[in-house]
Write a protein that holds these residues in place. Structure first.
Motif, PDB file in Angstrom:
ATOM      1  N   MET A   1       0.924  -1.119   0.084  1.00 27.37           N
ATOM      2  CA  MET A   1       0.050   0.095   0.064  1.00 27.37           C
ATOM      3  C   MET A   1       0.940   1.410  -0.018  1.00 27.37           C
ATOM      4  N   LYS A   2       0.623   2.023  -1.015  1.00 24.94           N
ATOM      5  CA  LYS A   2       1.321   3.237  -1.056  1.00 24.94           C
ATOM      6  C   LYS A   2       0.787   4.509  -0.091  1.00 24.94           C
ATOM      7  N   THR A   3       1.691   4.983   0.906  1.00 25.73           N
ATOM      8  CA  THR A   3       1.154   5.904   1.508  1.00 25.73           C
ATOM      9  C   THR A   3       2.188   7.266   1.429  1.00 25.73           C
ATOM     10  N   PRO A   4       1.366   8.388   1.017  1.00 25.29           N
ATOM     11  CA  PRO A   4       2.544   9.588   0.814  1.00 25.29           C
ATOM     12  C   PRO A   4       2.936   9.904   2.297  1.00 25.29           C
ATOM     13  N   VAL A   5       4.082  10.543   2.261  1.00 24.80           N
ATOM     14  CA  VAL A   5       4.655  10.910   3.652  1.00 24.80           C
ATOM     15  C   VAL A   5       5.425  12.276   3.220  1.00 24.80           C
ATOM     16  N   SER A   6       4.984  13.177   3.917  1.00 26.13           N
ATOM     17  CA  SER A   6       5.495  14.568   3.818  1.00 26.13           C
ATOM     18  C   SER A   6       6.894  14.620   4.275  1.00 26.13           C
ATOM     19  N   VAL A   7       7.406  15.554   3.775  1.00 26.54           N
ATOM     20  CA  VAL A   7       8.768  15.919   4.266  1.00 26.54           C
ATOM     21  C   VAL A   7       8.883  16.903   5.550  1.00 26.54           C
ATOM     22  N   LEU A   8       9.296  16.412   6.901  1.00 30.39           N
ATOM     23  CA  LEU A   8       9.090  17.502   7.833  1.00 30.39           C
ATOM     24  C   LEU A   8      10.498  18.146   8.004  1.00 30.39           C
ATOM     25  N   ARG A   9      10.453  19.535   8.301  1.00 33.55           N
ATOM     26  CA  ARG A   9      11.623  20.353   8.738  1.00 33.55           C
ATOM     27  C   ARG A   9      11.540  20.835   9.981  1.00 33.55           C
ATOM     28  N   LEU A  10      12.606  20.378  10.639  1.00 29.96           N
ATOM     29  CA  LEU A  10      13.107  21.048  12.115  1.00 29.96           C
ATOM     30  C   LEU A  10      13.966  22.049  12.034  1.00 29.96           C
ATOM     31  N   PRO A  11      14.015  23.205  12.909  1.00 31.47           N
ATOM     32  CA  PRO A  11      14.719  24.300  12.996  1.00 31.47           C
ATOM     33  C   PRO A  11      16.304  23.875  13.228  1.00 31.47           C
ATOM     34  N   ARG A  12      17.065  24.555  12.813  1.00 29.35           N
ATOM     35  CA  ARG A  12      18.609  24.247  13.000  1.00 29.35           C
ATOM     36  C   ARG A  12      18.843  24.601  14.623  1.00 29.35           C
ATOM     37  N   GLY A  13      19.834  24.057  15.163  1.00 29.83           N
ATOM     38  CA  GLY A  13      20.005  24.453  16.370  1.00 29.83           C
ATOM     39  C   GLY A  13      20.909  25.885  16.445  1.00 29.83           C
ATOM     40  N   LEU A  64      12.273   9.352  10.780  1.00 27.43           N
ATOM     41  CA  LEU A  64      13.560   8.773  10.711  1.00 27.43           C
ATOM     42  C   LEU A  64      13.550   7.245  10.367  1.00 27.43           C
ATOM     43  N   ARG A  65      12.517   6.596  10.969  1.00 27.42           N
ATOM     44  CA  ARG A  65      12.152   5.216  10.652  1.00 27.42           C
ATOM     45  C   ARG A  65      11.743   5.074   9.169  1.00 27.42           C
ATOM     46  N   SER A  66      10.945   5.931   8.736  1.00 31.51           N
ATOM     47  CA  SER A  66      10.601   5.837   7.416  1.00 31.51           C
ATOM     48  C   SER A  66      12.026   5.941   6.375  1.00 31.51           C
ATOM     49  N   LEU A  67      12.888   6.687   6.726  1.00 28.09           N
ATOM     50  CA  LEU A  67      13.960   6.927   5.930  1.00 28.09           C
ATOM     51  C   LEU A  67      14.882   5.593   6.034  1.00 28.09           C
ATOM     52  N   LEU A  68      15.025   4.964   7.238  1.00 28.23           N
ATOM     53  CA  LEU A  68      15.535   3.628   7.169  1.00 28.23           C
ATOM     54  C   LEU A  68      15.016   2.641   6.608  1.00 28.23           C
ATOM     55  N   ALA A  69      13.560   2.608   6.295  1.00 27.87           N
ATOM     56  CA  ALA A  69      12.787   1.454   5.780  1.00 27.87           C
ATOM     57  C   ALA A  69      12.897   1.860   4.161  1.00 27.87           C
ATOM     58  N   MET A  70      13.163   3.130   3.734  1.00 32.77           N
ATOM     59  CA  MET A  70      13.224   3.303   2.281  1.00 32.77           C
ATOM     60  C   MET A  70      14.868   2.914   1.717  1.00 32.77           C
ATOM     61  N   CYS A  71      15.655   2.500   2.556  1.00 31.43           N
ATOM     62  CA  CYS A  71      16.788   2.440   1.858  1.00 31.43           C
ATOM     63  C   CYS A  71      16.767   1.134   1.024  1.00 31.43           C
ATOM     64  N   TYR A 124       6.427  11.822  -0.696  1.00 27.63           N
ATOM     65  CA  TYR A 124       7.503  10.699  -1.284  1.00 27.63           C
ATOM     66  C   TYR A 124       6.487   9.320  -0.831  1.00 27.63           C
ATOM     67  N   ASN A 125       6.498   8.246  -1.776  1.00 25.92           N
ATOM     68  CA  ASN A 125       5.854   7.163  -1.057  1.00 25.92           C
ATOM     69  C   ASN A 125       6.569   5.806  -1.870  1.00 25.92           C
ATOM     70  N   PHE A 126       6.427   4.792  -1.013  1.00 27.37           N
ATOM     71  CA  PHE A 126       7.217   3.422  -1.253  1.00 27.37           C
ATOM     72  C   PHE A 126       6.490   2.195  -0.752  1.00 27.37           C
ATOM     73  N   GLU A 127       6.807   1.157  -1.159  1.00 26.74           N
ATOM     74  CA  GLU A 127       6.071  -0.035  -0.889  1.00 26.74           C
ATOM     75  C   GLU A 127       6.815  -0.400   0.303  1.00 26.74           C
ATOM     76  N   ILE A 128       5.958  -0.712   1.342  1.00 23.08           N
ATOM     77  CA  ILE A 128       6.645  -1.535   2.703  1.00 23.08           C
ATOM     78  C   ILE A 128       6.510  -2.950   2.599  1.00 23.08           C
TER      79      ILE A 128
END
Length: 128
Positions: A1-13, A64-71, A124-128
């Motif tokens: 199942m394809k699920t769109p995931v938006s890119v999250l931006r966090l402020p810099r330190g 971050l887990r979605s990034l790991l799963a996409m590798c 972005y989306n990808f198959e799990i």
């Protein structure tokens, strides 16, 4: 199942080598406003702030887990100007400003290796 995931931006330190944020700094207050109203009582504010931080932490961990799963997997990127591209995901830089991809299939051809700028990506989306 394809699920769109938006890119999250966090402020810099506050500085390039920072691992955290000074919650009293003007930069932190400007870039990371809390949804907790200033008129709430001190205890309620502390509890609400803790809950918000927990929610933000959970969202960051999921991202971050979605990034790991996409590798190593094929990923479809939706970009501005209605451009759809597909590529094999490789890695992200530490600031999550760029994605390294292989075999990027664009409307004008295939690029063996490429960097995609995250500000150009809508979803972005990808198959799990």
């Amino acid at each position: 199942m394809k699920t769109p995931v938006s890119v999250l931006r966090l402020p810099r330190g506050p500085d390039p080598n920072s691992r955290g944020f000074d919650p009293n700094s003007a930069r932190f207050l400007a870039l990371c406003p809390t949804t907790v109203s200033a008129s709430s009582a001190a205890d309620a504010h502390g509890v609400a702030l803790r809950d918000e931080q927990r929610a933000r932490s959970l969202l960051r961990e999921r991202f971050l887990r979605s990034l790991l799963a996409m590798c190593g997997r094929p990923v479809r990127f939706s970009m501005y100007e209605k451009v759809q591209v597909e590529a094999k995901f490789g890695a992200s830089d530490i600031d999550v400003l760029n994605f390294q991809v292989s075999d990027l299939q664009t409307p004008i051809g295939v690029q063996k290796e490429a960097l995609l700028r995250c500000p150009d990506i809508i979803t972005y989306n990808f198959e799990i």
